[in-house]
Every structure is written in structure tokens, then in C-alpha cells.
Design a protein around this motif. Structure first.
Motif, PDB file in Angstrom:
ATOM      1  N   SER A 160       0.846  -1.193   0.000  1.00 23.55           N
ATOM      2  CA  SER A 160       0.000   0.000   0.000  1.00 23.55           C
ATOM      3  C   SER A 160       0.885   1.248   0.000  1.00 23.55           C
ATOM      4  N   LEU A 161       0.251   2.413  -0.105  1.00 22.04           N
ATOM      5  CA  LEU A 161       0.972   3.676  -0.203  1.00 22.04           C
ATOM      6  C   LEU A 161       0.576   4.639   0.905  1.00 22.04           C
ATOM      7  N   ALA A 162       1.549   5.382   1.383  1.00 28.11           N
ATOM      8  CA  ALA A 162       1.292   6.578   2.176  1.00 28.11           C
ATOM      9  C   ALA A 162       1.381   7.725   1.176  1.00 28.11           C
ATOM     10  N   ALA A 163       0.533   8.737   1.326  1.00 22.75           N
ATOM     11  CA  ALA A 163       0.509   9.814   0.339  1.00 22.75           C
ATOM     12  C   ALA A 163       0.294  11.175   0.988  1.00 22.75           C
ATOM     13  N   ALA A 164       0.970  12.170   0.429  1.00 23.69           N
ATOM     14  CA  ALA A 164       0.787  13.576   0.812  1.00 23.69           C
ATOM     15  C   ALA A 164       0.216  14.284  -0.408  1.00 23.69           C
ATOM     16  N   TYR A 165      -1.020  14.741  -0.301  1.00 19.88           N
ATOM     17  CA  TYR A 165      -1.741  15.342  -1.423  1.00 19.88           C
ATOM     18  C   TYR A 165      -1.499  16.848  -1.497  1.00 19.88           C
ATOM     19  N   TYR A 166      -1.370  17.338  -2.719  1.00 14.33           N
ATOM     20  CA  TYR A 166      -1.107  18.762  -2.932  1.00 14.33           C
ATOM     21  C   TYR A 166      -1.852  19.279  -4.151  1.00 14.33           C
ATOM     22  N   ARG A 167      -1.900  20.592  -4.219  1.00  9.18           N
ATOM     23  CA  ARG A 167      -2.300  21.287  -5.437  1.00  9.18           C
ATOM     24  C   ARG A 167      -1.220  22.343  -5.673  1.00  9.18           C
ATOM     25  N   LEU A 168      -1.017  22.689  -6.913  1.00  6.40           N
ATOM     26  CA  LEU A 168      -0.021  23.708  -7.241  1.00  6.40           C
ATOM     27  C   LEU A 168      -0.701  25.065  -7.345  1.00  6.40           C
TER      28      LEU A 168
ATOM     29  N   PHE B 160      -0.946   2.443   9.484  1.00  4.17           N
ATOM     30  CA  PHE B 160       0.413   2.392   9.998  1.00  4.17           C
ATOM     31  C   PHE B 160       0.821   3.682  10.710  1.00  4.17           C
ATOM     32  N   ALA B 161      -0.136   4.408  11.241  1.00 11.50           N
ATOM     33  CA  ALA B 161       0.138   5.727  11.807  1.00 11.50           C
ATOM     34  C   ALA B 161       1.192   5.690  12.911  1.00 11.50           C
ATOM     35  N   SER B 162       1.210   4.652  13.723  1.00  9.36           N
ATOM     36  CA  SER B 162       2.124   4.622  14.853  1.00  9.36           C
ATOM     37  C   SER B 162       3.500   4.047  14.506  1.00  9.36           C
ATOM     38  N   GLN B 163       3.759   3.749  13.246  1.00 12.08           N
ATOM     39  CA  GLN B 163       5.033   3.150  12.856  1.00 12.08           C
ATOM     40  C   GLN B 163       6.005   4.145  12.222  1.00 12.08           C
ATOM     41  N   GLY B 164       5.684   5.420  12.215  1.00 13.11           N
ATOM     42  CA  GLY B 164       6.585   6.430  11.687  1.00 13.11           C
ATOM     43  C   GLY B 164       6.559   6.581  10.178  1.00 13.11           C
ATOM     44  N   ILE B 165       5.621   5.912   9.507  1.00 15.67           N
ATOM     45  CA  ILE B 165       5.540   5.993   8.047  1.00 15.67           C
ATOM     46  C   ILE B 165       5.180   7.408   7.605  1.00 15.67           C
TER      47      ILE B 165
END
Length: 94
Positions: free
Chosen positions: A22-30, A45-50
């Protein structure tokens, strides 16, 4: 560029692969040449430092590119409070 973080320009997100596929993602707009981050998703996986590793990779990548971020995401704001060494990547101008 951080080897674990990829800028998926088609989906407007930075991604970090998680060991289970699976993926961790940071969403953006320009906006005006800046990356405006509004959400970070880290499935199960919030508590694993991902999430922190993702954000660190995003900031390192932007720093290497000479680009700036505007932070609208509370997770990224919390990360910045704990890691002031990344303040140079953040644009606080309106």
C-alpha cells in the motif's frame, strides 16, 4: 530526491511505498509555483513512523528542487513543529 518518496504528478501527491504494497501519500495542489499540501494519508500504519518518513522525504525532495511548500495539513504542521530544520522549505507568504 529521497529514494523512498515519489512525486506522482498525475495524481498530485507524493507517495511512499509501504512494505505491504500500500501507499502513504501527501496530497497537494499547485498554486503560484508552490506546493499546497492539504492532506496526508497513512493507511493503518500511523504509529510506525511511516507518515513522518513520508513528510521528511517530501521536504527533502522540495529542498533539493529549490521549491516551496504551503502547509494546510495538520499532520504536516505538527511535523514542522517537531522538526524546525525544515522551515526553510515552507513559504508562509499568503
Amino acid at each position: 530526491m529521497d529514494s523512498h518518496v515519489r512525486d506522482n504528478t498525475e495524481k498530485h501527491r507524493f507517495e511512499r511505498q509501504i512494505h505491504d504494497g500500500s501507499l502513504a501519500a501527501a496530497y497537494y495542489r499547485l498554486e503560484n509555483g508552490r506546493y499546497v499540501f492539504f492532506d496526508v494519508e497513512v493507511p493503518e500504519f500511523a504509529s510506525q513512523g511511516i507518515g513522518a518518513a513520508l513528510v521528511q522525504g517530501v521536504f527533502n525532495t522540495l529542498r533539493e528542487r529549490g521549491e516551496k511548500a504551503v502547509i494546510k495539513c495538520s499532520f504536516m504542521q505538527s511535523f514542522l513543529q517537531a522538526h524546525p530544520e525544515y522551515h526553510d522549505v515552507v513559504d508562509t507568504a499568503p
